[in-house]
Scaffold this motif. Structure first.
Motif, PDB file in Angstrom:
ATOM      1  N   PRO A 168       3.724 -16.237 -17.848  1.00 29.30           N
ATOM      2  CA  PRO A 168       3.052 -15.745 -16.639  1.00 29.30           C
ATOM      3  C   PRO A 168       4.044 -15.566 -15.494  1.00 29.30           C
ATOM      4  CG  PRO A 168       2.261 -17.939 -17.249  1.00 29.30           C
ATOM      5  CD  PRO A 168       3.430 -17.633 -18.114  1.00 29.30           C
ATOM      6  N   GLN A 169       3.589 -14.846 -14.465  1.00 26.39           N
ATOM      7  CA  GLN A 169       4.469 -14.571 -13.326  1.00 26.39           C
ATOM      8  C   GLN A 169       4.825 -15.856 -12.585  1.00 26.39           C
ATOM      9  OE1 GLN A 169       2.663 -11.893 -10.483  1.00 26.39           O
ATOM     10  NE2 GLN A 169       4.555 -10.723 -10.357  1.00 26.39           N
ATOM     11  N   ASP A 170       3.837 -16.710 -12.396  1.00 27.68           N
ATOM     12  CA  ASP A 170       4.096 -17.959 -11.660  1.00 27.68           C
ATOM     13  C   ASP A 170       3.929 -19.129 -12.624  1.00 27.68           C
ATOM     14  OD1 ASP A 170       1.505 -17.374 -12.001  1.00 27.68           O
ATOM     15  OD2 ASP A 170       0.905 -17.543  -9.899  1.00 27.68           O
ATOM     16  N   ASN A 227       3.923  -2.979  -6.374  1.00 27.67           N
ATOM     17  CA  ASN A 227       3.127  -4.192  -6.162  1.00 27.67           C
ATOM     18  C   ASN A 227       1.649  -3.805  -6.089  1.00 27.67           C
ATOM     19  OD1 ASN A 227       5.299  -5.959  -5.956  1.00 27.67           O
ATOM     20  ND2 ASN A 227       5.562  -5.533  -3.787  1.00 27.67           N
ATOM     21  N   GLY A 228       0.837  -4.557  -6.803  1.00 28.19           N
ATOM     22  CA  GLY A 228      -0.607  -4.315  -6.729  1.00 28.19           C
ATOM     23  C   GLY A 228      -1.100  -3.221  -7.665  1.00 28.19           C
ATOM     24  N   ALA A 229      -0.230  -2.683  -8.520  1.00 30.30           N
ATOM     25  CA  ALA A 229      -0.642  -1.589  -9.412  1.00 30.30           C
ATOM     26  C   ALA A 229      -1.619  -2.062 -10.495  1.00 30.30           C
ATOM     27  CB  ALA A 229       0.582  -0.962 -10.062  1.00 30.30           C
ATOM     28  N   GLY A 230      -1.612  -3.361 -10.771  1.00 28.08           N
ATOM     29  CA  GLY A 230      -2.538  -3.899 -11.774  1.00 28.08           C
ATOM     30  C   GLY A 230      -1.853  -4.475 -12.999  1.00 28.08           C
ATOM     31  N   LYS A 231      -0.539  -4.609 -12.953  1.00 26.59           N
ATOM     32  CA  LYS A 231       0.212  -5.054 -14.136  1.00 26.59           C
ATOM     33  C   LYS A 231      -0.176  -6.482 -14.540  1.00 26.59           C
ATOM     34  CE  LYS A 231       4.137  -4.470 -11.988  1.00 26.59           C
ATOM     35  NZ  LYS A 231       3.650  -4.070 -10.657  1.00 26.59           N
ATOM     36  N   THR A 232      -0.148  -7.391 -13.563  1.00 28.96           N
ATOM     37  CA  THR A 232      -0.458  -8.790 -13.879  1.00 28.96           C
ATOM     38  C   THR A 232      -1.896  -8.928 -14.368  1.00 28.96           C
ATOM     39  OG1 THR A 232       1.185  -9.623 -12.327  1.00 28.96           O
ATOM     40  CG2 THR A 232      -0.627 -11.117 -12.860  1.00 28.96           C
ATOM     41  N   THR A 233      -2.806  -8.221 -13.733  1.00 28.85           N
ATOM     42  CA  THR A 233      -4.213  -8.299 -14.146  1.00 28.85           C
ATOM     43  C   THR A 233      -4.362  -7.820 -15.587  1.00 28.85           C
ATOM     44  OG1 THR A 233      -4.844  -7.894 -11.855  1.00 28.85           O
ATOM     45  CG2 THR A 233      -6.552  -7.558 -13.517  1.00 28.85           C
ATOM     46  N   LEU A 234      -3.685  -6.723 -15.914  1.00 26.88           N
ATOM     47  CA  LEU A 234      -3.751  -6.195 -17.282  1.00 26.88           C
ATOM     48  C   LEU A 234      -3.183  -7.224 -18.265  1.00 26.88           C
ATOM     49  CD1 LEU A 234      -4.179  -3.894 -19.312  1.00 26.88           C
ATOM     50  CD2 LEU A 234      -1.888  -3.081 -18.772  1.00 26.88           C
TER      51      LEU A 234
HETATM   52  N1  LIG Z   1      -8.006 -12.950  -8.362  1.00 33.99           N
HETATM   53  C1  LIG Z   1      -8.011 -11.854  -7.596  1.00 33.99           C
HETATM   54  N2  LIG Z   1      -8.946 -11.691  -6.645  1.00 33.99           N
HETATM   55  C2  LIG Z   1      -8.980 -10.573  -5.883  1.00 33.99           C
HETATM   56  N3  LIG Z   1      -8.109  -9.549  -5.997  1.00 33.99           N
HETATM   57  C3  LIG Z   1      -7.160  -9.655  -6.918  1.00 33.99           C
HETATM   58  C4  LIG Z   1      -7.046 -10.807  -7.775  1.00 33.99           C
HETATM   59  N4  LIG Z   1      -6.007 -10.627  -8.610  1.00 33.99           N
HETATM   60  C5  LIG Z   1      -5.476  -9.424  -8.293  1.00 33.99           C
HETATM   61  N5  LIG Z   1      -6.163  -8.847  -7.295  1.00 33.99           N
HETATM   62  C6  LIG Z   1      -5.891  -7.528  -6.709  1.00 33.99           C
HETATM   63  O1  LIG Z   1      -5.826  -6.586  -7.773  1.00 33.99           O
HETATM   64  C7  LIG Z   1      -4.774  -5.646  -7.549  1.00 33.99           C
HETATM   65  C8  LIG Z   1      -3.802  -5.681  -8.719  1.00 33.99           C
HETATM   66  O2  LIG Z   1      -3.071  -6.918  -8.656  1.00 33.99           O
HETATM   67  P1  LIG Z   1      -1.977  -7.314  -9.744  1.00 33.99           P
HETATM   68  O3  LIG Z   1      -1.494  -8.676  -9.391  1.00 33.99           O
HETATM   69  O4  LIG Z   1      -2.546  -7.095 -11.088  1.00 33.99           O
HETATM   70  O5  LIG Z   1      -0.859  -6.213  -9.469  1.00 33.99           O
HETATM   71  P2  LIG Z   1       0.647  -6.158  -9.986  1.00 33.99           P
HETATM   72  O6  LIG Z   1       0.888  -4.759 -10.411  1.00 33.99           O
HETATM   73  O7  LIG Z   1       0.874  -7.218 -10.992  1.00 33.99           O
HETATM   74  O8  LIG Z   1       1.463  -6.483  -8.668  1.00 33.99           O
HETATM   75  P3  LIG Z   1       2.835  -7.345  -8.518  1.00 33.99           P
HETATM   76  O9  LIG Z   1       3.904  -6.450  -9.002  1.00 33.99           O
HETATM   77  O10 LIG Z   1       2.896  -7.567  -7.037  1.00 33.99           O
HETATM   78  O11 LIG Z   1       2.687  -8.593  -9.294  1.00 33.99           O
HETATM   79  C9  LIG Z   1      -4.146  -6.016  -6.202  1.00 33.99           C
HETATM   80  O12 LIG Z   1      -4.737  -5.219  -5.216  1.00 33.99           O
HETATM   81  C10 LIG Z   1      -4.534  -7.468  -6.021  1.00 33.99           C
HETATM   82  O13 LIG Z   1      -4.632  -7.782  -4.662  1.00 33.99           O
END
Ligand SMILES: Nc1ncnc2c1ncn2[C@@H]1O[C@H](COP(=O)(O)OP(=O)(O)OP(=O)(O)O)[C@@H](O)[C@H]1O
Length: 289
Positions: free
Chosen positions: A80-82, A36-43
């Motif tokens: 998307p995730q949600d 969780n939080g690795a950055g997958k969704t952001t990428l």
């Molecule tokens: N809009 C935002 N504003 C501030 N911080 C954010 C935002 N979106 C993501 N983050 C932060 O960026 C980091 C990466 O989040 P991300 O959702 O990309 O991770 P993830 O690997 O997809 O996690 P998960 O498996 O829980 O979905 C996390 O620390 C998250 O809190």
């Protein structure tokens, strides 16, 4: 088709969510793994052009996706995730609505919607309202809508969340039949899904790619480091305190059979096991677990 990520980064305030990742993606299935939080969704959101990178570039066949704009988005399918569903819509209405948003002509939208609902096992539910669907059924509908525009690049954020084992097999087959000549990028927490679907695994930690490769190649790095140890309760506790224990179960005679990850044979009677991607994951993230 070639999708290039060049030192792609995303920063939210002080937080660096994606940190200068570079990669060249050609047709195939890519499985993104990470805590969780690795950055997958952001990428993934940057790949789908719904989030602007802080720095770096994404290019399709050498052309910046920023410059390509709508043309790039027409090649994309995204779950998307949600994902927001409309509970009062039937599955077919919803597909028709999504098709209209994607600019698909009404003349083909109904046929394609029905084909896709069939492919995800929802053909018989086409006229049922989404509010009556289980989580797994909604997820399958989400996967179907992502494929409506016959995308060349399919991005699925946790597509197997909520699917039962039978639905997982169906999903795997669907992706395998769809993936030819396409770039499919999916994230999941279910390591075994990636192992069976992906041509390439990408492991993310703290915004970076820390490992990439074919699942078999990645798994082979742990060859000779996974063991089964049959132990009594005290020995089992000692093993758990010293090593990563990936799994434990009771043997018929009431002893503990532990799946232990250790660089060297952990007990004289330990027997070697074939490593899996889950073992690799536990090994990579051992400090965080
Ligand atoms: N809009 C935002 N504003 C501030 N911080 C954010 C935002 N979106 C993501 N983050 C932060 O960026 C980091 C990466 O989040 P991300 O959702 O990309 O991770 P993830 O690997 O997809 O996690 P998960 O498996 O829980 O979905 C996390 O620390 C998250 O809190």
């Amino acid at each position: 088709m070639e999708l290039t990520l060049d030192r792609l980064s995303k920063q939210f305030g002080e937080k660096i969510a994606v940190d200068r990742v570079s990669a060249t993606l050609t047709p195939g299935v890519y499985g993104l793994l990470g805590a969780n939080g690795a950055g997958k969704t952001t990428l993934m959101r940057m790949l789908c052009d719904v989030l602007r990178p802080t720095s770096g570039q994404i290019a399709l066949n050498g052309r910046s996706v920023r410059a390509l704009g709508a043309e790039y988005r027409s090649h994309l399918g995204y779950l998307p995730q949600d994902f927001g569903y409309y509970p009062e819509f039937t599955a077919l209405d919803f597909m028709g609505y999504m098709a209209a948003l994607k600019g698909i002509p009404a003349s083909v939208s109904r046929r394609r919607s029905l084909e896709l609902l069939d492919a995800v096992g929802l053909r018989d539910m086409a006229k049922r309202r989404i509010k009556t669907f289980s989580g797994g059924m909604k997820q399958r509908l989400g996967i179907a809508q992502a494929m409506l525009n016959q995308p060349g690049i399919l991005v699925l954020d946790e597509p197997t969340a909520g699917l039962d084992p039978k639905e997982r097999v169906r999903f795997r087959n669907l992706i395998a039949s769809f993936a030819q000549d396409k770039i499919v990028i999916l994230s999941t927490h279910i390591v075994s899904d990636v192992e069976s679907i992906a041509d390439e695994v990408i492991v993310m930690r703290a915004g970076s790619f820390i490992m990439r490769g074919h699942p078999e190649t990645i798994v082979s790095a742990l060859e000779g480091k996974v063991w089964e140890c049959v132990a009594d309760t005290r020995e089992a506790a000692a093993l758990e305190s010293r090593f990563i224990v990936a799994n434990a179960h009771y043997t018929p005679d009431g002893r503990n059979a532990l799946r232990v990850i250790a660089d060297r044979c952990p007990t004289p009677s330990a027997t070697p096991l074939r490593p899996t991607l889950e073992d690799v994951y536990l090994h990579v993230f051992r400090d965080e677990l």
